[in-house]
Design a protein around this motif. Structure first.
Motif, PDB file in Angstrom:
ATOM      1  N   GLN A  49     -56.118  26.753  -9.918  1.00 24.07           N
ATOM      2  CA  GLN A  49     -55.164  25.768 -10.411  1.00 24.07           C
ATOM      3  C   GLN A  49     -55.196  25.673 -11.933  1.00 24.07           C
ATOM      4  OE1 GLN A  49     -55.877  22.295  -7.954  1.00 24.07           O
ATOM      5  NE2 GLN A  49     -54.714  23.187  -6.269  1.00 24.07           N
ATOM      6  N   GLN A  55     -46.844  24.901 -13.084  1.00 24.93           N
ATOM      7  CA  GLN A  55     -47.233  23.709 -12.333  1.00 24.93           C
ATOM      8  C   GLN A  55     -46.080  23.070 -11.557  1.00 24.93           C
ATOM      9  OE1 GLN A  55     -50.411  22.478 -12.073  1.00 24.93           O
ATOM     10  NE2 GLN A  55     -51.104  24.264 -13.219  1.00 24.93           N
ATOM     11  N   LYS A 155     -50.716  31.233  -8.013  1.00 24.07           N
ATOM     12  CA  LYS A 155     -50.055  30.049  -7.457  1.00 24.07           C
ATOM     13  C   LYS A 155     -50.334  29.935  -5.954  1.00 24.07           C
ATOM     14  CE  LYS A 155     -47.310  27.471  -8.816  1.00 24.07           C
ATOM     15  NZ  LYS A 155     -47.570  26.081  -9.244  1.00 24.07           N
TER      16      LYS A 155
END
Length: 177
Positions: A49, A55, A155
């Motif tokens: 992350q 994001q 991701k």
């Protein structure tokens, strides 16, 4: 007297058919150690992350979208998502940290094992793929393809908790403790 036996016989037949249908919903038992998978994910989550530069974009559908998958399609979606991770995500990700790489490899090996189980179910025609299941997984592939492969892999690894939660919910009766 014979008229009273017909409704009882009909009720018995319907009960047997319903039991058979409910078993058909989970015909492909997948053995997995969810604790190990969750722990491995927790070990890589922060790194994945932190390296995620997009994001505001998701590759995996949200858990709510996956929860809309009908029980009859669970086996198919499971197979498609395992193949997605094995064939694309794990192959597109290049990890320089050996500790993180070991954790990712452990998850990949677990997915390969589960994928073989699903493939056996498909060969035995116990795992049906309806159009809704194929469409649901195609959305994930489309989302993945919108990003560069390495970014999409990061991701997808960072969102692995969504898939693990869905697996746990839909295969909990066959999971190892």
């Amino acid at each position: 007297m014979k008229a009273h036996g017909v409704p009882l016989w009909l009720l018995g037949v319907m009960t047997i058919l319903c039991l058979g249908y409910s078993r058909a919903l989970r015909r492909c038992p997948i053995s997995m150690d969810m604790y190990h998978l969750q722990q491995s994910f927790q070990d890589i989550k922060r790194v994945m992350q932190a390296n995620d530069t997009f994001q505001n974009i998701t590759v995996l559908s949200t858990l709510e979208n996956l929860q809309s998958i009908k029980p009859l399609d669970v086996c198919c979606v499971t197979g498609h998502l395992l193949a997605f991770y094995v064939d694309r995500v794990f192959k597109d990700h290049q990890e320089p940290d050996p500790h993180i790489l070991r954790k990712i490899s452990g998850i990949a090996n677990s997915f390969l094992y589960m994928q073989k189980t699903v493939q056996q179910c498909q060969v035995q025609r116990q795992c049906h793929c309806r159009e809704e299941a194929t469409n649901a997984t195609q959305i994930i592939h489309d989302n993945y393809n919108q990003l560069e492969a390495h970014s999409a892999a990061i991701k997808s690894l960072g969102e692995l908790n969504v898939f693990l939660a869905w697996l746990s919910e839909n295969h909990q009766d066959s999971s190892a403790a």
